[in-house]
Design a protein around this motif. Structure first.
Motif, PDB file in Angstrom:
ATOM      1  N   PRO A  87       0.804  -1.231   0.000  1.00 12.48           N
ATOM      2  CA  PRO A  87       0.000   0.000   0.000  1.00 12.48           C
ATOM      3  C   PRO A  87       0.832   1.275   0.000  1.00 12.48           C
ATOM      4  N   VAL A  88       1.871   1.322   0.824  1.00 10.30           N
ATOM      5  CA  VAL A  88       2.725   2.511   0.877  1.00 10.30           C
ATOM      6  C   VAL A  88       3.432   2.723  -0.453  1.00 10.30           C
ATOM      7  N   ALA A  89       4.015   1.643  -1.002  1.00  4.45           N
ATOM      8  CA  ALA A  89       4.772   1.756  -2.248  1.00  4.45           C
ATOM      9  C   ALA A  89       3.875   2.187  -3.407  1.00  4.45           C
ATOM     10  N   LEU A  90       2.697   1.604  -3.520  1.00  5.70           N
ATOM     11  CA  LEU A  90       1.813   1.934  -4.635  1.00  5.70           C
ATOM     12  C   LEU A  90       1.237   3.345  -4.490  1.00  5.70           C
ATOM     13  N   PHE A  91       0.979   3.772  -3.265  1.00  7.15           N
ATOM     14  CA  PHE A  91       0.490   5.139  -3.048  1.00  7.15           C
ATOM     15  C   PHE A  91       1.534   6.156  -3.511  1.00  7.15           C
ATOM     16  N   ILE A  92       2.793   5.933  -3.128  1.00  3.72           N
ATOM     17  CA  ILE A  92       3.865   6.837  -3.547  1.00  3.72           C
ATOM     18  C   ILE A  92       4.008   6.830  -5.062  1.00  3.72           C
ATOM     19  N   ALA A  93       3.998   5.639  -5.660  1.00  9.07           N
ATOM     20  CA  ALA A  93       4.187   5.531  -7.111  1.00  9.07           C
ATOM     21  C   ALA A  93       3.047   6.192  -7.872  1.00  9.07           C
ATOM     22  N   MET A 108      11.864  -9.628  -2.374  1.00  5.32           N
ATOM     23  CA  MET A 108      10.573  -8.942  -2.500  1.00  5.32           C
ATOM     24  C   MET A 108      10.692  -7.503  -2.973  1.00  5.32           C
ATOM     25  N   PHE A 109      11.809  -6.853  -2.755  1.00  2.00           N
ATOM     26  CA  PHE A 109      11.935  -5.460  -3.209  1.00  2.00           C
ATOM     27  C   PHE A 109      11.760  -5.321  -4.723  1.00  2.00           C
ATOM     28  N   PRO A 110      12.361  -6.195  -5.559  1.00  4.18           N
ATOM     29  CA  PRO A 110      12.103  -6.063  -6.997  1.00  4.18           C
ATOM     30  C   PRO A 110      10.629  -6.241  -7.364  1.00  4.18           C
ATOM     31  N   VAL A 111       9.920  -7.111  -6.652  1.00  7.49           N
ATOM     32  CA  VAL A 111       8.492  -7.302  -6.931  1.00  7.49           C
ATOM     33  C   VAL A 111       7.719  -6.034  -6.593  1.00  7.49           C
ATOM     34  N   ILE A 112       8.002  -5.461  -5.432  1.00  2.77           N
ATOM     35  CA  ILE A 112       7.324  -4.230  -5.025  1.00  2.77           C
ATOM     36  C   ILE A 112       7.626  -3.104  -6.011  1.00  2.77           C
ATOM     37  N   VAL A 113       8.894  -2.974  -6.385  1.00  2.16           N
ATOM     38  CA  VAL A 113       9.292  -1.897  -7.301  1.00  2.16           C
ATOM     39  C   VAL A 113       8.660  -2.104  -8.676  1.00  2.16           C
ATOM     40  N   ALA A 114       8.597  -3.335  -9.151  1.00  2.00           N
ATOM     41  CA  ALA A 114       7.963  -3.596 -10.452  1.00  2.00           C
ATOM     42  C   ALA A 114       6.501  -3.152 -10.449  1.00  2.00           C
ATOM     43  N   LEU A 115       5.775  -3.484  -9.389  1.00  2.00           N
ATOM     44  CA  LEU A 115       4.376  -3.055  -9.286  1.00  2.00           C
ATOM     45  C   LEU A 115       4.282  -1.537  -9.146  1.00  2.00           C
ATOM     46  N   ALA A 116       5.227  -0.938  -8.436  1.00  2.00           N
ATOM     47  CA  ALA A 116       5.233   0.519  -8.291  1.00  2.00           C
ATOM     48  C   ALA A 116       5.485   1.200  -9.633  1.00  2.00           C
ATOM     49  N   ILE A 117       6.397   0.655 -10.427  1.00  2.00           N
ATOM     50  CA  ILE A 117       6.676   1.221 -11.746  1.00  2.00           C
ATOM     51  C   ILE A 117       5.442   1.158 -12.629  1.00  2.00           C
TER      52      ILE A 117
END
Length: 254
Positions: free
Chosen positions: A53-59, A150-159
């Motif tokens: 949630p935090v990562a996607l909100f920022i992205a 997990m960081f690459p997965v989170i970043v991929a979804l954020a991108i």
């Protein structure tokens, strides 16, 4: 002054030595999959799923801001479809990995430092050693492996989220068509853009979780020490993340 400089130099050398011993002990614990395998799944949920949630909100808002700023910069100078180029390139190469990494340094790194620091000052780590559990296998490796994976997965979804919201902002606020946005998005795209951002985010995840574990297990002094360790984990992680960002840009984007 000379004495103070000497003390700080010795303290810095000791810190490097402790870091080397810590990483060596962690490497020796890697074969003990039976101990760190199951806790890793739990940490992957905590580091990955709970951070989405935090990562996607920022992205999401980063994508909107990039589209609006690109329109402001390009108006009257270059074709407006270059908004898609700027949104895509910036999200993949820089904003996605770095902004999400900084946010998760505060969330994940601080959480790990506080949790392990509390265990250290309440002698729970000593209890684990008494029960023949290696703290490196039981506490450190699950967190570091989970962060790296997990960081690459989170970043991929954020991108993807940032590009999507940039596209929506272009349609609604800039009167840019989908065809024009996609034209700009594909204009200078290279596969290297994708793997560079994901590789960089994996190193960020490794660094943030490793720093959180090292600082947390080095906690001294009760509740006050836990607070200081939490602060140090966030500051060290953020600084190292930015240094790594510059390092990978110099090494990989040549």
């Amino acid at each position: 002054m000379i004495e103070r400089i000497g003390r700080r130099a010795v303290a810095g050398i000791n810190a490097v030595g402790r870091f080397g011993h810590f990483v060596t002990d962690m490497a020796h614990a890697v074969p003990d999959v039976a101990t760190w395998g199951r806790p890793t799944i739990v940490q992957m949920r905590r580091v990955g799923v709970d951070s989405l949630p935090v990562a996607l909100f920022i992205a999401a808002f980063t994508g909107v801001v990039l589209a609006l700023q690109a329109s402001y910069t390009f108006t009257g100078t270059v074709p407006l479809y270059f908004v898609g180029t700027l949104v895509g390139k910036t999200m993949m190469l820089e904003m996605g990995p770095v902004l999400v990494g900084l946010a998760l340094a505060g969330r994940v790194g601080a959480s790990m430092a506080a949790e392990l620091g509390t265990m250290k000052v309440t002698e729970q780590v000593d209890a684990l050693e008494t029960l023949a559990y290696d703290p490196q296998s039981f506490l450190v490796l699950p967190r570091v492996v989970a962060g790296t994976a997990m960081f690459p997965v989170i970043v991929a979804l954020a991108i993807l989220t940032g590009i999507f919201t940039g596209w929506i902002a272009s349609l609604v606020l800039l009167d840019l068509s989908t065809q024009e946005f996609l034209k700009g998005l594909k204009q200078f795209y290279r596969f290297k853009d994708t793997w560079y951002g994901l590789f960089k985010s994996a190193t960020f995840g490794f660094t943030i979780t490793l720093v959180g574990c090292i600082v947390g297990l080095g906690t001294r002094g009760g509740a006050e020490g836990v607070g200081k360790s939490t602060m140090r984990a966030v500051v060290y992680s953020a600084v190292l993340l930015l240094v790594l960002d510059a390092f990978w840009a110099r090494v990989l984007l040549r």
